[in-house]
Design an enzyme around this catalytic site. Sequence first.
Site, PDB file in Angstrom:
ATOM      1  N   SER A   1      26.330  37.775 -15.976  1.00 39.36           N
ATOM      2  CA  SER A   1      26.848  39.064 -15.513  1.00 39.36           C
ATOM      3  C   SER A   1      27.389  38.972 -14.087  1.00 39.36           C
ATOM      4  O   SER A   1      26.990  38.109 -13.304  1.00 39.36           O
ATOM      5  CB  SER A   1      25.754  40.128 -15.543  1.00 39.36           C
ATOM      6  OG  SER A   1      25.249  40.294 -16.839  1.00 39.36           O
TER       7      SER A   1
HETATM    8  N1  SAH Z   1      21.145  38.633 -18.126  1.00 38.94           N
HETATM    9  C1  SAH Z   1      22.163  37.669 -18.474  1.00 38.94           C
HETATM   10  C2  SAH Z   1      23.362  38.340 -19.132  1.00 38.94           C
HETATM   11  C3  SAH Z   1      23.841  37.536 -20.264  1.00 38.94           C
HETATM   12  S1  SAH Z   1      25.043  38.335 -21.282  1.00 38.94           S
HETATM   13  C4  SAH Z   1      22.568  36.847 -17.266  1.00 38.94           C
HETATM   14  O1  SAH Z   1      22.293  37.276 -16.143  1.00 38.94           O
HETATM   15  O2  SAH Z   1      23.139  35.769 -17.439  1.00 38.94           O
HETATM   16  C5  SAH Z   1      24.027  39.149 -22.475  1.00 38.94           C
HETATM   17  C6  SAH Z   1      23.108  38.284 -23.294  1.00 38.94           C
HETATM   18  O3  SAH Z   1      22.506  39.122 -24.292  1.00 38.94           O
HETATM   19  C7  SAH Z   1      23.773  37.135 -24.047  1.00 38.94           C
HETATM   20  O4  SAH Z   1      23.157  35.933 -23.710  1.00 38.94           O
HETATM   21  C8  SAH Z   1      23.548  37.495 -25.529  1.00 38.94           C
HETATM   22  O5  SAH Z   1      23.358  36.376 -26.360  1.00 38.94           O
HETATM   23  C9  SAH Z   1      22.293  38.354 -25.455  1.00 38.94           C
HETATM   24  N2  SAH Z   1      22.079  39.245 -26.596  1.00 38.94           N
HETATM   25  C10 SAH Z   1      22.993  39.929 -27.326  1.00 38.94           C
HETATM   26  N3  SAH Z   1      22.391  40.639 -28.305  1.00 38.94           N
HETATM   27  C11 SAH Z   1      21.055  40.393 -28.196  1.00 38.94           C
HETATM   28  C12 SAH Z   1      19.908  40.823 -28.915  1.00 38.94           C
HETATM   29  N4  SAH Z   1      19.981  41.652 -29.959  1.00 38.94           N
HETATM   30  N5  SAH Z   1      18.687  40.360 -28.520  1.00 38.94           N
HETATM   31  C13 SAH Z   1      18.560  39.515 -27.459  1.00 38.94           C
HETATM   32  N6  SAH Z   1      19.623  39.068 -26.731  1.00 38.94           N
HETATM   33  C14 SAH Z   1      20.855  39.496 -27.099  1.00 38.94           C
END
Ligand code: SAH
Length: 213
Positions: free
Chosen positions: A64
């Site tokens: 993010s």
């Molecule tokens: N907090 C992370 C943001 C990553 S983007 C960072 O700082 O890097 C969002 C993430 O949510 C992705 O890795 C994606 O695979 C995950 N995601 C999407 N749907 C999900 C679900 N149902 N359960 C758990 N993770 C999920």
Amino acid sequence: MKDTYRHQGKRQQLVRVVKKKGITDERVLAAIGKIPRHLFMDSSFEDHAYQDKAFPIAADQTISQPYTVAFQSELLEVKKGEKVLEIGTGSGYQTAVLCELGAKVYSIERQRELYKKTKTFLARIVYRPKHLSFGDGYKGLPEYAPYDKIIVTAGAPDVPRDLLSQLKVGGRMVIPVGTEVQTMTLFVRKSVKEFDKKEFGAFRFVPLLEDKN
Ligand code: SAH
């Protein structure tokens, strides 16, 4: 795994950028200033790590944007020792920010590749979440519930009921809600049945995917 003076300098610049965009919580700003974001990214993006932008990580996901991480962290009002559930571990950067704020972090990721990679990586640096889990965050993590705070870091088409039910009375949940564009939404649990809801403008996240393991 180096953190040079150059990295540190760029990081302080990033703190100024995020502050200018409206983040005021000094603890959140200090966390952004301390955590070596470049280590959470692919080395090919290292030079860009301190721009206020989202970047690709493994499994077609993104780390993010720092402003977004700061905005969600500020809204969450994390206090030391609180139990925080994070949905979407991704790179682990937001996880590290929560750890730095003194939270006991429980985090779920549904991409196995990312779950494994980030678990190994976080074990090598000083950030130690309480528990990293592989699975569908739509359902939360009932075995460790209730939580003081819940943060969703992917765009939710709707608000998962299971997450609201795993929040303590008095607890806060920050979740981007929407499909194409998401509205940052804060829920505060007033009583067992009652939630206050506030909205905080538009953001863009990768989608929160349900039941696709
Ligand atoms: N907090 C992370 C943001 C990553 S983007 C960072 O700082 O890097 C969002 C993430 O949510 C992705 O890795 C994606 O695979 C995950 N995601 C999407 N749907 C999900 C679900 N149902 N359960 C758990 N993770 C999920």
